[in-house]
Design a protein around this motif. Structure first.
Motif, short mmCIF file in Angstrom:
data_model
loop_
_atom_site.label_atom_id
_atom_site.label_comp_id
_atom_site.label_asym_id
_atom_site.label_seq_id
_atom_site.Cartn_x
_atom_site.Cartn_y
_atom_site.Cartn_z
N VAL A 36 46.09 29.53 35.01
CA VAL A 36 46.73 29.69 33.78
C VAL A 36 45.83 30.45 32.97
O VAL A 36 46.55 31.72 32.27
CB VAL A 36 47.06 28.17 33.24
CG1 VAL A 36 47.61 28.75 31.83
CG2 VAL A 36 48.19 27.69 34.05
N SER A 37 44.69 30.43 32.98
CA SER A 37 43.70 31.34 31.97
C SER A 37 43.80 32.70 32.36
O SER A 37 43.94 33.60 31.62
CB SER A 37 42.40 30.67 31.97
OG SER A 37 41.49 31.43 31.21
N ILE A 38 43.71 33.00 33.78
CA ILE A 38 43.86 34.15 33.93
C ILE A 38 44.98 34.85 34.00
O ILE A 38 45.26 36.22 33.68
CB ILE A 38 43.49 34.39 35.90
CG1 ILE A 38 42.09 33.89 36.07
CG2 ILE A 38 43.90 35.68 36.40
CD1 ILE A 38 41.82 33.69 37.60
N SER A 88 36.52 43.81 35.01
CA SER A 88 35.64 42.61 34.86
C SER A 88 36.57 41.17 34.91
O SER A 88 36.22 40.07 35.21
CB SER A 88 34.77 42.48 33.91
OG SER A 88 35.44 42.67 32.72
N GLU A 89 37.88 41.54 34.63
CA GLU A 89 39.05 40.50 34.52
C GLU A 89 39.68 40.23 35.75
O GLU A 89 40.87 39.79 35.76
CB GLU A 89 39.91 40.85 33.16
CG GLU A 89 39.25 41.01 31.95
CD GLU A 89 38.76 39.53 31.58
OE1 GLU A 89 39.26 38.76 32.08
OE2 GLU A 89 37.71 39.61 30.74
N ASN A 90 39.25 40.71 36.89
CA ASN A 90 39.93 40.63 38.08
C ASN A 90 41.19 41.47 38.29
O ASN A 90 41.86 41.10 39.06
CB ASN A 90 40.02 39.17 38.21
CG ASN A 90 38.87 38.48 38.41
OD1 ASN A 90 37.93 38.85 38.96
ND2 ASN A 90 38.85 37.24 37.75
N VAL A 91 41.23 42.62 37.39
CA VAL A 91 42.41 43.32 37.39
C VAL A 91 42.49 44.34 38.62
O VAL A 91 41.24 45.04 38.79
CB VAL A 91 42.68 44.23 36.08
CG1 VAL A 91 43.83 45.17 36.45
CG2 VAL A 91 43.02 43.21 35.17
N TYR A 92 43.65 43.96 39.74
CA TYR A 92 43.42 45.19 40.75
C TYR A 92 44.47 46.42 40.46
O TYR A 92 44.11 47.30 40.88
CB TYR A 92 43.96 44.51 41.93
CG TYR A 92 43.92 44.97 43.33
CD1 TYR A 92 42.77 45.23 44.05
CD2 TYR A 92 45.31 45.75 43.37
CE1 TYR A 92 42.77 46.04 45.11
CE2 TYR A 92 45.23 46.47 44.80
CZ TYR A 92 43.94 46.61 45.64
OH TYR A 92 43.94 47.34 46.61
N TRP A 154 49.70 38.39 45.00
CA TRP A 154 49.44 38.69 43.45
C TRP A 154 49.51 37.62 42.61
O TRP A 154 50.34 36.76 42.88
CB TRP A 154 49.84 39.98 43.13
CG TRP A 154 50.02 41.03 44.30
CD1 TRP A 154 51.08 41.36 45.05
CD2 TRP A 154 49.02 42.04 44.64
NE1 TRP A 154 50.91 42.37 45.80
CE2 TRP A 154 49.52 42.66 45.71
CE3 TRP A 154 47.74 42.24 44.15
CZ2 TRP A 154 48.95 43.99 46.20
CZ3 TRP A 154 46.89 43.17 44.72
CH2 TRP A 154 47.64 44.11 46.03
N LEU A 155 48.51 37.57 41.66
CA LEU A 155 49.10 36.86 40.46
C LEU A 155 49.02 38.11 39.25
O LEU A 155 48.37 38.93 38.90
CB LEU A 155 47.68 36.16 39.92
CG LEU A 155 47.91 34.95 38.83
CD1 LEU A 155 49.15 33.99 39.21
CD2 LEU A 155 46.65 34.38 38.32
N SER A 156 50.49 38.21 38.98
CA SER A 156 50.87 38.99 37.95
C SER A 156 51.29 38.68 36.65
O SER A 156 51.80 37.51 36.00
CB SER A 156 52.20 39.83 38.70
OG SER A 156 51.77 40.07 39.94
#
Length: 319
Positions: A36-38, A88-92, A154-156
Motif C-alpha cells: 500500500v505504501s509503494i 530509488s522509489e522502485n519506479v520502472y 506490475w504495481l501501478s
C-alpha cells in the motif's frame, strides 16, 4: 519420560506453533502495508508528473501528432527526468495514455521504456481487467496488488492530465516491476524469519524453566499425597508446611488444589482420630464382655459350685 520433560516438550511445541503463526500474520500484515505504501508513493509520483505535463500539447499529440513531433519529445523529456529522479522509489516505467474511440480501450501516447516491454505510439490497450485506469481520468488511482498484462507483472498508479481549460486529456501511468515488489516482500520475510528464529532459541530454555516451575509445585503436591498415604497429618510435617505455603502464595488452580488437599488432610486426620476413639471404646467394651463371660463360666463350673456349697454349709465338728 519425566513429567517435566513432557511438559517442556508440550510448552515448546505450543510456543513454536504460536510463534510461527504469529510470524506469518505479522509478515502478511507488513507486506500488505508496504505494498500500500509503494502504491501510494507511485500515485504521488503520477500526480506530480501529470502536473508537469503540458495538457494541450498532449491533446494535440494524441489527436493528430506523431512520435517525431516536438510535443512528443517535450513530454518524453519530462517523463525521462522524473524516471531518473524516482528510480530509488522502485519506479520502472512512466507513460501517458489517452482515450480511444473504442470502449474499454486506451492508447499509449508516450512511453519512456525502450526495452522489450515498451509500448508503441498510439498502441491500443484493453482496460477491461483494469477499471482503475478508466477511473483515473477523474482522480488519481492506485492498484494495491500486482496485476499482470501482456507486458509483464506490475504495481501501478495513475493520475489525470488536464489541459489549460481544466479538462482531462489523458492519464499518466507509473509502474513498479514485480521484481522490486518481491524484493521488498522477501526483505520483510527474511527479517521476520530471523526474529522468529531468535524467539525460538529463547523458547527452549524458557519452556524448560516454565515446566520446571510447574512441575516443582506438582512435586510438592505429590509429596503431600505421599504423606497422606503414609498417615502423616501433623502440621509440623515439612510437606504439610510446604503445601500450606503453596496454597497461600498461589491463587490459581494449583493453589486451589493445594488448599483443597490441605483441607482434605485435616478432615482425614479428624476422621482417623474419631475412628481410633471408637475403636478404643469398642476394645474396652469387648474386654468387659469377655471378663463377664469368664466369670459366668467360672460360676457355672462344678468346682465353683462345690466350693460355694461348702462355704454355705460348712461341715460340723463331729464330721
Amino acid at each position: 519420560m519425566k513429567f517435566k520433560t513432557q511438559l517442556s516438550i508440550g510448552v515448546g511445541f505450543f510456543t513454536t506453533i504460536v510463534l510461527i503463526a504469529t510470524a506469518l500474520i505479522i509478515s502478511d500484515y507488513f507486506i500488505k502495508k508496504e505494498i500500500v505504501s509503494i502504491s501510494e508513493r507511485l500515485k504521488t509520483i503520477a500526480e506530480i508528473v501529470a502536473i508537469s505535463i503540458d495538457g494541450d500539447a498532449h491533446s494535440r499529440l494524441s489527436e493528430n501528432g506523431n512520435y517525431e513531433d516536438g510535443d512528443y519529445r517535450s513530454i518524453k523529456n519530462v517523463l525521462n527526468k522524473y524516471l531518473e529522479i524516482t528510480k530509488s522509489e522502485n519506479v520502472y516505467d512512466i507513460y501517458t495514455m489517452a482515450r480511444s474511440n473504442n470502449k474499454h480501450t486506451l492508447q499509449f501516447i508516450v512511453d519512456v521504456d525502450t526495452g522489450s516491454t515498451a509500448s508503441e505510439f498510439r498502441e491500443d490497450y484493453d482496460t477491461s481487467d483494469f477499471p482503475l485506469m478508466e477511473a483515473a481520468f477523474n482522480q488519481p488511482k492506485a492498484e494495491y496488488q500486482l496485476l499482470e498484462d501482456k507486458f509483464g507483472t506490475w504495481l501501478s498508479a495513475y493520475a489525470p492530465i488536464y489541459n489549460a481549460a481544466g479538462k482531462y486529456v489523458g492519464i499518466v501511468g507509473v509502474d513498479a516491476s514485480a521484481e522490486s515488489v518481491h524484493h521488498v516482500q522477501n526483505t520483510i520475510i527474511s527479517h521476520i524469519t530471523v526474529i522468529t528464529f531468535l524467539a525460538l532459541i529463547i523458547t527452549v530454555p524458557l519452556s524448560w524453566f516454565i515446566s520446571g516451575f510447574i512441575s516443582k509445585r506438582l512435586q510438592q503436591l505429590t509429596e503431600f499425597a505421599e504423606q497422606i498415604k503414609d498417615g502423616h497429618y501433623a502440621h509440623d510435617e515439612a510437606a504439610i508446611v510446604k503445601i500450606e505455603v503453596l496454597a497461600s502464595q498461589r491463587k490459581d488452580e494449583i493453589g486451589f488444589l493445594a488448599l483443597t488437599m490441605s483441607h482434605m488432610a485435616e478432615k482425614v486426620a479428624e476422621r482417623e482420630a474419631h475412628l481410633k476413639e471408637k475403636i478404643k471404646s469398642l476394645h474396652i467394651e469387648i474386654d468387659e464382655q469377655e471378663k463377664k463371660k469368664q466369670v459366668d463360666e467360672l460360676e457355672d463350673s462344678e468346682l465353683f459350685q462345690t466350693l460355694l456349697n461348702r462355704s454355705r454349709n460348712p461341715p460340723s465338728a463331729a464330721e
